[in-house]
Motif scaffolding. Structure first.
Motif, PDB file in Angstrom:
ATOM      1  N   HIS A  82     -12.078  -2.992  -2.912  1.00  8.37           N
ATOM      2  CA  HIS A  82     -10.730  -2.937  -2.347  1.00  8.37           C
ATOM      3  C   HIS A  82      -9.904  -1.767  -2.889  1.00  8.37           C
ATOM      4  O   HIS A  82      -9.360  -0.986  -2.096  1.00  8.37           O
ATOM      5  CB  HIS A  82     -10.036  -4.281  -2.551  1.00  8.37           C
ATOM      6  CG  HIS A  82     -10.688  -5.396  -1.801  1.00  8.37           C
ATOM      7  ND1 HIS A  82     -10.453  -5.640  -0.467  1.00  8.37           N
ATOM      8  CD2 HIS A  82     -11.621  -6.307  -2.190  1.00  8.37           C
ATOM      9  CE1 HIS A  82     -11.191  -6.664  -0.071  1.00  8.37           C
ATOM     10  NE2 HIS A  82     -11.912  -7.086  -1.091  1.00  8.37           N
ATOM     11  N   PRO A  83      -9.785  -1.582  -4.210  1.00 10.62           N
ATOM     12  CA  PRO A  83      -9.044  -0.400  -4.665  1.00 10.62           C
ATOM     13  C   PRO A  83      -9.724   0.916  -4.289  1.00 10.62           C
ATOM     14  O   PRO A  83      -9.037   1.894  -3.980  1.00 10.62           O
ATOM     15  CB  PRO A  83      -8.969  -0.581  -6.186  1.00 10.62           C
ATOM     16  CG  PRO A  83     -10.060  -1.533  -6.528  1.00 10.62           C
ATOM     17  CD  PRO A  83     -10.177  -2.451  -5.350  1.00 10.62           C
ATOM     18  N   LEU A  84     -11.054   0.939  -4.308  1.00  9.65           N
ATOM     19  CA  LEU A  84     -11.751   2.175  -3.947  1.00  9.65           C
ATOM     20  C   LEU A  84     -11.554   2.501  -2.469  1.00  9.65           C
ATOM     21  O   LEU A  84     -11.365   3.665  -2.092  1.00  9.65           O
ATOM     22  CB  LEU A  84     -13.243   2.068  -4.279  1.00  9.65           C
ATOM     23  CG  LEU A  84     -13.582   1.945  -5.770  1.00  9.65           C
ATOM     24  CD1 LEU A  84     -15.082   1.752  -5.961  1.00  9.65           C
ATOM     25  CD2 LEU A  84     -13.100   3.169  -6.552  1.00  9.65           C
ATOM     26  N   ALA A  85     -11.580   1.474  -1.612  1.00  6.91           N
ATOM     27  CA  ALA A  85     -11.346   1.698  -0.184  1.00  6.91           C
ATOM     28  C   ALA A  85      -9.905   2.111   0.081  1.00  6.91           C
ATOM     29  O   ALA A  85      -9.630   2.914   0.982  1.00  6.91           O
ATOM     30  CB  ALA A  85     -11.688   0.445   0.607  1.00  6.91           C
ATOM     31  N   THR A  86      -8.968   1.574  -0.709  1.00  7.48           N
ATOM     32  CA  THR A  86      -7.573   1.994  -0.576  1.00  7.48           C
ATOM     33  C   THR A  86      -7.425   3.468  -0.893  1.00  7.48           C
ATOM     34  O   THR A  86      -6.735   4.211  -0.187  1.00  7.48           O
ATOM     35  CB  THR A  86      -6.671   1.158  -1.509  1.00  7.48           C
ATOM     36  OG1 THR A  86      -6.728  -0.210  -1.120  1.00  7.48           O
ATOM     37  CG2 THR A  86      -5.235   1.634  -1.452  1.00  7.48           C
ATOM     38  N   ALA A  87      -8.087   3.917  -1.975  1.00  4.21           N
ATOM     39  CA  ALA A  87      -8.056   5.338  -2.321  1.00  4.21           C
ATOM     40  C   ALA A  87      -8.688   6.177  -1.218  1.00  4.21           C
ATOM     41  O   ALA A  87      -8.208   7.275  -0.891  1.00  4.21           O
ATOM     42  CB  ALA A  87      -8.788   5.568  -3.641  1.00  4.21           C
ATOM     43  N   LEU A  88      -9.769   5.672  -0.620  1.00  5.39           N
ATOM     44  CA  LEU A  88     -10.440   6.381   0.468  1.00  5.39           C
ATOM     45  C   LEU A  88      -9.522   6.511   1.681  1.00  5.39           C
ATOM     46  O   LEU A  88      -9.372   7.594   2.264  1.00  5.39           O
ATOM     47  CB  LEU A  88     -11.726   5.638   0.828  1.00  5.39           C
ATOM     48  CG  LEU A  88     -12.705   6.326   1.765  1.00  5.39           C
ATOM     49  CD1 LEU A  88     -13.346   7.542   1.103  1.00  5.39           C
ATOM     50  CD2 LEU A  88     -13.809   5.351   2.199  1.00  5.39           C
ATOM     51  N   ALA A  89      -8.886   5.405   2.074  1.00  7.84           N
ATOM     52  CA  ALA A  89      -7.984   5.430   3.221  1.00  7.84           C
ATOM     53  C   ALA A  89      -6.749   6.277   2.948  1.00  7.84           C
ATOM     54  O   ALA A  89      -6.271   7.012   3.829  1.00  7.84           O
ATOM     55  CB  ALA A  89      -7.576   4.003   3.590  1.00  7.84           C
ATOM     56  N   PHE A  90      -6.217   6.180   1.739  1.00  5.20           N
ATOM     57  CA  PHE A  90      -5.073   6.995   1.327  1.00  5.20           C
ATOM     58  C   PHE A  90      -5.387   8.482   1.491  1.00  5.20           C
ATOM     59  O   PHE A  90      -4.599   9.264   2.038  1.00  5.20           O
ATOM     60  CB  PHE A  90      -4.762   6.663  -0.134  1.00  5.20           C
ATOM     61  CG  PHE A  90      -3.625   7.433  -0.745  1.00  5.20           C
ATOM     62  CD1 PHE A  90      -2.322   7.166  -0.384  1.00  5.20           C
ATOM     63  CD2 PHE A  90      -3.858   8.393  -1.716  1.00  5.20           C
ATOM     64  CE1 PHE A  90      -1.264   7.856  -0.967  1.00  5.20           C
ATOM     65  CE2 PHE A  90      -2.809   9.091  -2.303  1.00  5.20           C
ATOM     66  CZ  PHE A  90      -1.503   8.815  -1.925  1.00  5.20           C
TER      67      PHE A  90
END
Length: 260
Positions: A82-90
């Motif tokens: 979840h945090p890694l995907a947030t960084a990816l989407a960001f």
């Protein structure tokens, strides 16, 4: 099916155990906002392989980010998705805005907690339609890990991109065409040779999307994997817009949107 069962059990175990940030040890999420702190930037390998699309990443492959990616991929700590995907989407939001001519380099800094909750603070000035294509892992890697790390990141990132106003869809079109050797220790030239013709557009992939493709992976090192993925898609007439990763090794040039 076994992969899905393993991932579900790993999620339950992560939720049941007391959590501390693997970067700073603070109680709370496995990767806190301070340790993640994404810095969207064009991080291109140097030299870049032929055919590599413009490549953006959220962070350098060092410190807590490196620890998080390794723990997520190799140790089954799937709550880190979840945090890694947030960084990816960001990062994807910034890359799309920059590409569309709406870069926000001079935007006042947003508190980190707010940035991770809503990566751009508001919806993008110009919504973009993209098809998100994860770079596939080798079959033996999927079996040994018990889950599909990049596939999961891509699916989560698509949801966030859609929430931020972009017309994003997941298109897991790529698969392995043949077995490749271990990439560890190979030079850029050797990696390119090792990966040549190693990917294919799978028969199970639905009709080619009208939207251009956003390639996603966890790490970019020499860029050979992303270049081969882009080449495979282009052979089938697919427009590859950008590549976005969570992290980039230091073997590259960097053009950040804000200072470190």
């Amino acid at each position: 099916m076994l992969v899905l069962v393993f991932a579900a059990l790993a999620d339950l175990a992560d939720l049941a155990l007391p959590q501390r940030c693997l970067g700073c040890g603070t109680k709370g999420p496995r990767l806190c906002g301070t340790c993640l702190d994404p810095v969207p930037a064009r991080r291109m390998p140097r030299p870049a392989p032929d055919g590599l699309p413009e490549c953006w990443s959220a962070a350098d492959y060092t410190g807590a980010v490196r620890e998080a990616i390794v723990a997520y991929k190799e140790r089954g700590q799937t709550t880190l998705a979840h945090p890694l995907a947030t960084a990816l989407a960001f990062t994807a939001c910034h890359a799309l805005a920059f590409t569309a001519g709406h870069a926000a380099a001079d935007r006042p800094a947003t508190p980190l907690g707010d940035r991770l909750a809503t990566p751009l603070g508001d919806r993008p000035a110009t919504p973009v339609a993209v098809a998100v294509v994860p770079v596939p892992s080798a079959r033996r890697a999927l079996r040994s890990r018990g889950h599909d790390p990049v596939g999961r990141l891509a699916a989560l990132a698509v949801r966030q991109l859609a929430a931020f106003g972009h017309r994003a869809e997941l298109w897991p079109a790529l698969g392995q065409a043949r077995q490749v050797g271990d990439q560890a220790g190979l030079s850029a030239t050797q990696r390119a040779a090792n990966l040549a013709a190693s990917l294919r557009v799978t028969p199970a992939a639905k009709a080619r999307p009208a939207a251009p493709v956003l390639l996603v992976d966890d790490i970019v090192t020499t860029g050979s994997t992303l270049a081969e993925a882009a080449r495979t898609l282009r052979v089938h007439g697919v427009d590859v817009l950008l590549a976005v990763t969570v992290a980039a090794t230091r073997r590259r040039s960097c053009n950040p949107l804000r200072s470190h």
